[in-house]
Design an enzyme around this catalytic site. Structure first.
Site, PDB file in Angstrom:
ATOM      1  CE  LYS A 131     -21.901  40.312   7.577  1.00 38.71           C
ATOM      2  NZ  LYS A 131     -22.314  40.754   8.887  1.00 38.71           N
ATOM      3  CE  LYS A 230     -20.733  44.466   8.378  1.00 39.07           C
ATOM      4  NZ  LYS A 230     -19.833  44.767   9.505  1.00 39.07           N
TER       5      LYS A 230
HETATM    6  N1  HSE Z   1     -18.258  41.417  12.884  1.00 36.87           N
HETATM    7  C1  HSE Z   1     -18.893  42.620  12.450  1.00 36.87           C
HETATM    8  C2  HSE Z   1     -18.076  43.820  12.850  1.00 36.87           C
HETATM    9  C3  HSE Z   1     -20.277  42.782  13.024  1.00 36.87           C
HETATM   10  O1  HSE Z   1     -17.126  43.666  13.594  1.00 36.87           O
HETATM   11  O2  HSE Z   1     -18.386  44.914  12.382  1.00 36.87           O
HETATM   12  C4  HSE Z   1     -21.334  42.164  12.174  1.00 36.87           C
HETATM   13  O3  HSE Z   1     -21.426  42.775  10.916  1.00 36.87           O
END
Ligand code: HSE
Length: 350
Positions: A131, A230
């Site tokens: 990301k 995200k």
């Molecule tokens: N650590 C992230 C989650 C996964 O728990 O969704 C990678 O994006």
């Protein structure tokens, strides 16, 4: 005749190894179904590379031991090319698509940012699992890709098996997306579910780590940064938001107590860590925070490691997608999906 797509994989950690294993296991089936032969030419790490110009023998990656554990490149049974370590490997592999799977760094975007810029500048498409570069330098990546005609794919960087990016990019093509809202982090949703049931946060986090879904630095999950990353990528790519991470207020679940989570439940509510980007006049505002939802809210029933996204558009209304596995295997499969779709879009293939 199958279309041949030459791939380089940079980064060979937990998810990167799954990409190689997945290509080895599913390559034939993908070729039969889509007429696309995915040829992995290089696996590149900071220490060296495994490389063969006409494709590595995929039997190298079939061992579950090598897939599931970090082991030195030497143990894969192929000569390690030290001259192709890091950026050199990226430039010299002859690949058409680079899969960027180095660790996420939300401050510098490195080392993935240099890899991606080098690849895009040469017309090599980039499929991101990482990301960092997209968060730190989306505008630059877009400009460089625009200059060379290379494409950028980011399903693996935006909740992976939850098809958040494709939903906006394909299913709502042409529509104006007014809102993106979601439970975009599996680790925190799992922890909130377990806290509701009485487990403490540390034990729940340990279980998420055991399942391989927590970030290497779990503060990125707990403090909301993974959700924010995200959300920002989705908002910038789907809403042309031009957001920077420092403009996004981010609050995580690190100070929430089990009592607060359980008290909400007894009131008929649930606590969820929500990322939300909303269009207001000419700009998009985004924020990440724990919110209390009534149990009949569309996202209230999303439990365990499950994720969800809700998109609202001007003419095509509202869509909510819930599900998609949260695991390194699922993340790797999302990157493979992006490669297949690049071929289906006519961007690659010889
Ligand atoms: N650590 C992230 C989650 C996964 O728990 O969704 C990678 O994006």
């Amino acid at each position: 005749m199958a279309q041949v797509v030459k791939l380089a994989l940079v980064g060979f950690g937990r998810v990167g190894r799954w990409v190689a294993w997945d290509l080895a296991e599913r390559g034939r089936r993908i070729e039969a179904r889509y007429g696309v032969r995915l040829v992995l030419e290089s696996v590149i790490t900071s220490r060296g590379a495994l490389h063969r110009a006409d494709g590595l023998p995929m039997d190298l990656f079939r061992s579950e031991r090598l897939r599931d554990h970090w082991v030195p490149l030497e143990e894969f049974g192929w000569p390690v090319d030290r001259s192709r370590a890091g950026l050199e490997g990226v430039l010299g592999s002859g690949a058409q698509v680079l899969i960027e799977a180095t660790p996420t760094d939300l401050e510098s975007g490195q080392p993935g940012l240099d890899h991606a810029l080098a690849a895009l500048g040469r017309g090599i498409h980039v499929v991101f699992l990482n990301k960092g570069p997209l968060v730190v330098a989306w505008r630059r990546l877009r400009e460089v890709a625009g200059g060379s005609g290379a494409r950028i794919k980011a399903a693996g960087a935006t909740a992976a098996a939850l098809p958040a990016m494709d939903l906006g990019d394909w299913c709502l093509a042409g529509a104006r997306i007014e809102l993106i809202e979601g439970i975009l982090n599996g680790t925190t949703n799992f922890i909130l579910t377990r806290m509701e049931e009485g487990m403490d946060r540390a034990a729940a986090l340990a279980e998420a780590q055991r399942r391989g879904i927590a970030e290497a630095n779990p503060r990125l999950d707990l403090e909301g940064w993974d959700t924010a990353a995200k959300l920002l990528i989705l908002a910038n790519l789907l809403m042309e938001a031009e957001l920077e991470l420092q403009e996004v207020p981010v609050e995580g679940i690190q100070t929430l107590t089990a009592e607060e989570v359980r008290a909400a439940r007894t009131r008929g509510e649930v606590v969820k860590l929500l990322g939300r980007a909303v269009r207001r006049d000419s700009r998009v505002e985004a924020a990440v925070r724990p919110v209390v939802l009534p149990v009949d809210h569309p996202l209230a029933g999303v439990r365990e490691t499950t994720k969800a996204v809700r998109l609202v558009s001007d003419l095509m209304g509202e869509l909510t997608v819930i599900g998609g596995a949260s695991s390194p295997a699922a993340a790797a499969a999302a990157a493979v999906k992006d490669v297949i779709n690049l071929a289906r879009e006519g961007a690659v293939g010889a």
